[in-house]
Motif scaffolding. Structure first.
Motif, mmCIF file in Angstrom:
data_model
loop_
_atom_site.group_PDB
_atom_site.id
_atom_site.type_symbol
_atom_site.label_atom_id
_atom_site.label_comp_id
_atom_site.label_asym_id
_atom_site.label_seq_id
_atom_site.Cartn_x
_atom_site.Cartn_y
_atom_site.Cartn_z
ATOM 1 N N CYS B 86 0.835 -1.200 0.000
ATOM 2 C CA CYS B 86 0.000 0.000 0.000
ATOM 3 C C CYS B 86 0.869 1.249 0.000
ATOM 4 C CB CYS B 86 -0.907 -0.002 1.235
ATOM 5 S SG CYS B 86 -1.896 1.493 1.414
ATOM 6 N N HIS B 87 0.527 2.196 -0.879
ATOM 7 C CA HIS B 87 1.315 3.430 -0.950
ATOM 8 C C HIS B 87 1.248 4.229 0.348
ATOM 9 C CE1 HIS B 87 -2.743 3.885 -2.453
ATOM 10 N NE2 HIS B 87 -2.715 5.139 -2.084
ATOM 11 N N TYR B 88 0.167 4.081 1.107
ATOM 12 C CA TYR B 88 0.091 4.826 2.375
ATOM 13 C C TYR B 88 1.007 4.226 3.431
ATOM 14 C CZ TYR B 88 -3.774 7.209 0.177
ATOM 15 O OH TYR B 88 -4.528 7.934 -0.704
ATOM 16 N N ARG B 102 -5.391 -2.779 8.113
ATOM 17 C CA ARG B 102 -6.570 -1.944 7.891
ATOM 18 C C ARG B 102 -7.837 -2.825 7.923
ATOM 19 N NH1 ARG B 102 -5.716 2.709 5.739
ATOM 20 N NH2 ARG B 102 -4.222 2.123 4.149
ATOM 21 N N CYS B 145 -7.357 5.213 3.132
ATOM 22 C CA CYS B 145 -7.376 4.165 2.100
ATOM 23 C C CYS B 145 -8.051 4.776 0.889
ATOM 24 C CB CYS B 145 -8.157 2.952 2.588
ATOM 25 S SG CYS B 145 -8.496 1.724 1.293
ATOM 26 N N SER B 146 -7.374 4.761 -0.250
ATOM 27 C CA SER B 146 -7.967 5.367 -1.440
ATOM 28 C C SER B 146 -8.737 4.340 -2.252
ATOM 29 C CB SER B 146 -6.885 6.033 -2.290
ATOM 30 O OG SER B 146 -5.891 5.092 -2.620
ATOM 31 N N CYS B 148 -7.836 1.779 -3.771
ATOM 32 C CA CYS B 148 -7.176 1.652 -5.070
ATOM 33 C C CYS B 148 -7.043 0.191 -5.496
ATOM 34 C CB CYS B 148 -5.796 2.279 -5.011
ATOM 35 S SG CYS B 148 -4.613 1.256 -4.129
ATOM 36 N N ARG B 149 -7.202 -0.744 -4.562
ATOM 37 C CA ARG B 149 -7.181 -2.177 -4.828
ATOM 38 C C ARG B 149 -5.814 -2.728 -5.209
ATOM 39 N NH1 ARG B 149 -11.284 -3.960 -8.838
ATOM 40 N NH2 ARG B 149 -12.222 -5.339 -7.342
ATOM 41 N N CYS B 151 -3.661 -3.741 -3.145
ATOM 42 C CA CYS B 151 -3.479 -4.890 -2.260
ATOM 43 C C CYS B 151 -4.164 -6.140 -2.807
ATOM 44 C CB CYS B 151 -3.981 -4.562 -0.861
ATOM 45 S SG CYS B 151 -5.557 -3.698 -0.819
ATOM 46 N N THR B 161 -9.168 -4.751 0.023
ATOM 47 C CA THR B 161 -9.366 -3.853 1.166
ATOM 48 C C THR B 161 -10.344 -2.737 0.828
ATOM 49 O OG1 THR B 161 -7.054 -4.316 1.635
ATOM 50 C CG2 THR B 161 -8.120 -2.670 3.013
HETATM 51 S S1 SF4 Z 1 -7.025 -0.378 -1.428
HETATM 52 FE FE1 SF4 Z 1 -5.306 -1.428 -0.427
HETATM 53 S S2 SF4 Z 1 -3.444 -0.585 -1.349
HETATM 54 FE FE2 SF4 Z 1 -5.146 0.779 -1.883
HETATM 55 S S3 SF4 Z 1 -5.125 2.373 -0.319
HETATM 56 FE FE3 SF4 Z 1 -6.551 0.802 0.409
HETATM 57 S S4 SF4 Z 1 -5.299 -0.576 1.650
HETATM 58 FE FE4 SF4 Z 1 -3.883 0.669 0.446
#
Ligand code: SF4
Ligand code: HEM
Ligand code: SF4
Lengths: 248, 499
Positions: B86-88, B102, B145-146, B148-149, B151, B161
């Motif tokens: 995850c970028h975060y 998360r 969490c954006s 973004c998938r 993960c 997520t």
């Molecule tokens: S979807 Fe997954 S990778 Fe994307 S921001 Fe949320 S936890 Fe991080």
């Protein structure tokens, strides 16, 4: 040994009941819960046969894990392949005459046990020493590995060190399988064997209540098992249809 | 705006797995939605007294409605494969930004109230009571969490997520703890028709202004029609395209493509928004309500096709959900994909030779392409898997001579989110946004240093806004982010309309 024979025989029945019943309930629950929107992780196959290949590549090769982390993949695939071999090998204790295929994998299964132990230690080491994985681990995550190690080590020690009375064991197992209630052949009184079987029974009981649900789960994961066809086909869940009927 | 008080992470020479810094991003989360906004979306105005019971009941409800949630809460084996994806997490090092951690914020409560193991042995399986502290953690970390998938690409079971985040946000909304940014925007769509609250007269004015600009620039009459009944195509585009830079140059690009192809088109003031923030808050009902506006507009304007402008999550909703939410679209021309992406449309015209491009018009640029997360992992294009990677790149390559991809583990389905998606594109989340952009900035730096890249093109309004804001934090210029259709706009060879 009368007591232990009865104890193990009855425990086996209970464990099997919980294992099959629990798993069947979970599978029913997964199957019954609607998947209201199409959410495959793209790019996704555009045909059902494509989806079958995608899911199989996850189940057999752990494809996503391979793309993600080679160490976890290596230990993971070692453990599961070894587990499969060992399970196949075990069928010889339950089948009479022993199936041909089982006779074939037999010699590999023997070393499968050792590989399984090795892989479990690898997974355990990761869990203990990699900071990120330690952070996400609960006691149950360690205990699951310990339980499998107990099964593996007690089993391997009977294969390679102190042999148990296989003929007697098989007689016991067959009498359990053929429901010879309270007429069971007695179980060998070998401590290693009793530990081994107790751990297996425990594993079967916790299976449907634990993260071992990943085994059925992988087949039901919408991000993996859906066809990318949403522009061509509508996928309205029953509860969403209600919204349409009531006009919002 | 003064820069918020936090340190921009340093670009690393090569990516390493970050060391964890527990609670690095602990906080109160983004601004809360005001009572009136909450209510217009059908949620309680503020935190209800019996929030605990309501939250657990809502979770039970969602578990029955969404297979994804049910299967994902059960299936995680804590293998750790997702922990560094995850970028975060990479940008903030807060362990709760590891995807699995998360998910665990919700999973611990799920286990406590919905599983036998968690009811009997909470400590053993990491089950936790739903306390105020847990609720606050939800609000804080589910807004880091954006969705973004990324993960979900790497998880052996595809655990997504984003699905968990959406469910968590819906639970939060249903107890009266909604996020201001998302809910305010949805309210504006209902009241005015777009995220920006741009009413019809202002929109008309803007479009006329753009027509004049194009005329001044090219000496050719290119139209940007609004609410024109009987047009062939309804264009639905993010409202940022109407006035923000660099979005607006993309809009001009679409107009030129329609002009040159000789296909009549129109925008709608009623559905003047492609974005659908209903997805971010995990609300099927709100997502559907926003989607239905597009259907209604298409019927009212009697169009034959619907085309979407450059917007990432809007394209996910359009491609993957629109037919389900607001279909069937049997009144549209079935020979075209419903809906169609502007890149599919343009690429088709290029391939058929219906529009001509002069690549040298973009010779002063060396371009890379940012795969927007929702397009890459949430949608498709064309009719082959992976078309969403190929088609935009083909459009770019048809418009310029110098194109370079960023490193392989940062593009296509492994792309890093811009860090502003999923309803985080608000100033009160600036720290999360800047830190989360780290991996994308490192990948950009790589092609800047090695290939002399000057511009990054994108097909998402959120990405464009986010990058214009965060590029300067990392030593780049804000105008290095551009629209793909800006490249088209500059390369396209225009001829006056025949009629
Ligand atoms: S979807 Fe997954 S990778 Fe994307 S921001 Fe949320 S936890 Fe991080
Ligand atoms: C459909 C069959 C199955 C598939 C596809 C599958 C797949 C996986 C994968 C990909 C992982 C993650 C990698 C790892 O940590 O090893 C995993 C973990 C695990 N699997 Fe399975 N599995 C299956 C069946 C089983 C069964 C029957 C067991 C029974 C004991 C089992 C026990 C475990 C355990 C204990 C872990 C966690 C290892 C750890 O703690 O790190 N799996 N499985
Ligand atoms: S990769 Fe999947 S199974 Fe592994 S820890 Fe992450 S969410 Fe759980």
């Amino acid at each position: 040994m009368e007591f232990w024979t009865a104890f193990y025989a009855i425990s086996f029945y209970l464990a099997i009941l919980i294992f099959i019943g629990g798993l069947a309930y979970k599978i029913y629950q997964y199957a019954k819960t609607p998947a209201p929107l199409v959410i495959p992780t793209m790019p996704a196959p555009r045909t059902s046969s494509g989806v079958v290949i995608r899911v199989l590549s996850e189940v057999i090769l752990f494809r996503s894990l391979f793309r993600s982390n080679l160490w976890i993949w290596l230990f993971g695939i070692m453990f599961h392949v070894a587990l499969l071999l060992v399970l196949l090998r075990h069928l010889r204790y339950f089948t009479e005459p022993v199936w041909g295929l089982i006779v074939l994998v037999q010699p590999f299964g023997k070393y499968g046990g050792l590989i399984m132990i090795l892989a479990l230690f690898g997974l355990l080491a990761r869990r203990m020493f990699v900071e990120r994985i330690r952070y996400i681990s609960n006691p149950s995550d360690y205990l699951m590995l310990v339980l499998l190690l107990v099964i593996g080590i007690s089993g391997a020690s009977m294969t390679f060190v102190t042999h148990t009375d296989i003929v007697q064991l098989k007689a016991f197992m067959l009498s359990v399988i053929y429901f010879d209630f309270f007429n069971w052949q007695s179980i060998p009184s070998d401590k290693m064997l009793l530990v081994h079987l107790a751990a297996v029974i425990l594993l079967m009981i916790i299976f449907p209540f634990s993260k071992l649900l990943h085994a059925p789960g992988v087949f039901f994961s919408p991000t993996r098992n859906q066809v990318d066809n949403s522009r061509e086909k509508r996928h309205v869940a029953p509860w969403a249809l209600e919204l349409e009927k009531t006009g919002n | 705006m003064a820069k918020a008080k936090f340190e921009t992470p340093a670009l690393r020479p090569y990516p390493v797995i970050p060391i964890l810094k527990p609670d690095a991003m602990k906080g109160d989360g983004p601004f809360l939605a005001k009572p009136a906004m909450q209510e217009s979306l059908g949620y309680p105005g503020e935190l209800v007294d019996n929030w605990k019971e309501v939250a657990i009941a809502k979770m039970g409800d969602l578990l029955k409605k969404y297979r994804s949630l049910r299967v994902y809460l059960d299936s995680c084996v804590k293998c750790g494969a997702c922990t560094d994806k995850c970028h975060y997490l990479i940008g903030t090092q807060d362990p709760k930004n590891m995807p699995v951690a998360r998910q665990d914020l919700l999973r611990q409560v799920y286990r406590r109230y919905f599983t036998l193991a968690g009811k009997l042995f909470p400590k053993l399986v990491g089950a936790k009571d739903l306390t105020k502290e847990v609720l606050d953690d939800w609000y804080n970390y589910y807004h880091q969490c954006s969705q973004c998938r990324r993960c979900s690409v790497f998880c052996p079971y595809g655990i997504d997520t984003a699905e968990i985040s959406m469910a968590a946000r819906e639970i939060l909304d249903s107890v009266g703890k909604g996020q201001k940014y998302c809910n305010e925007i949805i309210e504006k769509v209902y009241k005015i028709g777009n995220n920006l609250g741009l009413p019809e007269p202002a929109l008309k004015n803007t479009l006329e202004g753009l027509e004049e600009d194009i005329k001044d620039d090219t000496d050719i009459d290119v139209r940007l029609p609004l609410d024109e009944e009987g047009a062939e195509v309804l264009l639905v585009t993010p409202s940022a395209d109407f006035f923000a830079e660099p979005h607006i140059d993309g809009l001009i690009g679409y107009a030129k493509v329609f002009h040159q192809a000789g296909i009549s088109w129109t925008l709608s003031s009623y559905a003047s928004e492609a974005a659908n923030f209903g997805m971010f808050i995990g609300s099927y009902e709100n997502m559907r309500r926003v989607s239905l506006r597009i259907r209604e507009a298409a019927i009212k304007l009697k169009v034959k096709r619907i085309i979407f402008g450059e917007c990432g999550h809007a394209w996910r909703v359009a491609y993957s959900f629109l037919n389900t939410l607001a279909g069937p679209f049997d009144f549209l021309d079935q020979r075209y994909p419903i809906p169609q992406h502007i890149c599919e449309f343009t690429n088709d015209l290029i391939k058929k030779g219906k529009i001509k491009l002069d690549k040298s018009a973009n010779d002063h640029r060396r371009v890379t392409f940012h795969d927007s997360c929702n397009v890459a992992r949430g949608a498709g294009m064309g009719n082959i898997p992976g078309g969403q990677f190929i088609i935009p790149r083909e459009v770019i390559k048809a418009c310029c001579n110098h194109f370079y991809d960023m490193p392989a583990d940062t593009i296509h389905d492994k792309t890093y989110c811009c860090a502003g998606g999923g309803g985080l594109l608000t100033d009160d989340l600036m720290e999360v946004r800047v830190k989360g952009a780290l991996p994308r900035m490192e990948a950009l730096k790589h092609v800047v240093d090695n290939n002399g890249v000057t511009h990054m093109a994108a097909i998402c309004a959120i990405c464009k806004t986010q990058f214009s804001k965060v590029l300067p934090y990392y030593g780049f210029e804000m105008d290095q982010i551009i629209s793909v259709h800006q490249l088209v706009s500059e390369a396209i060879i225009l001829t006056p309309n025949e009629s």
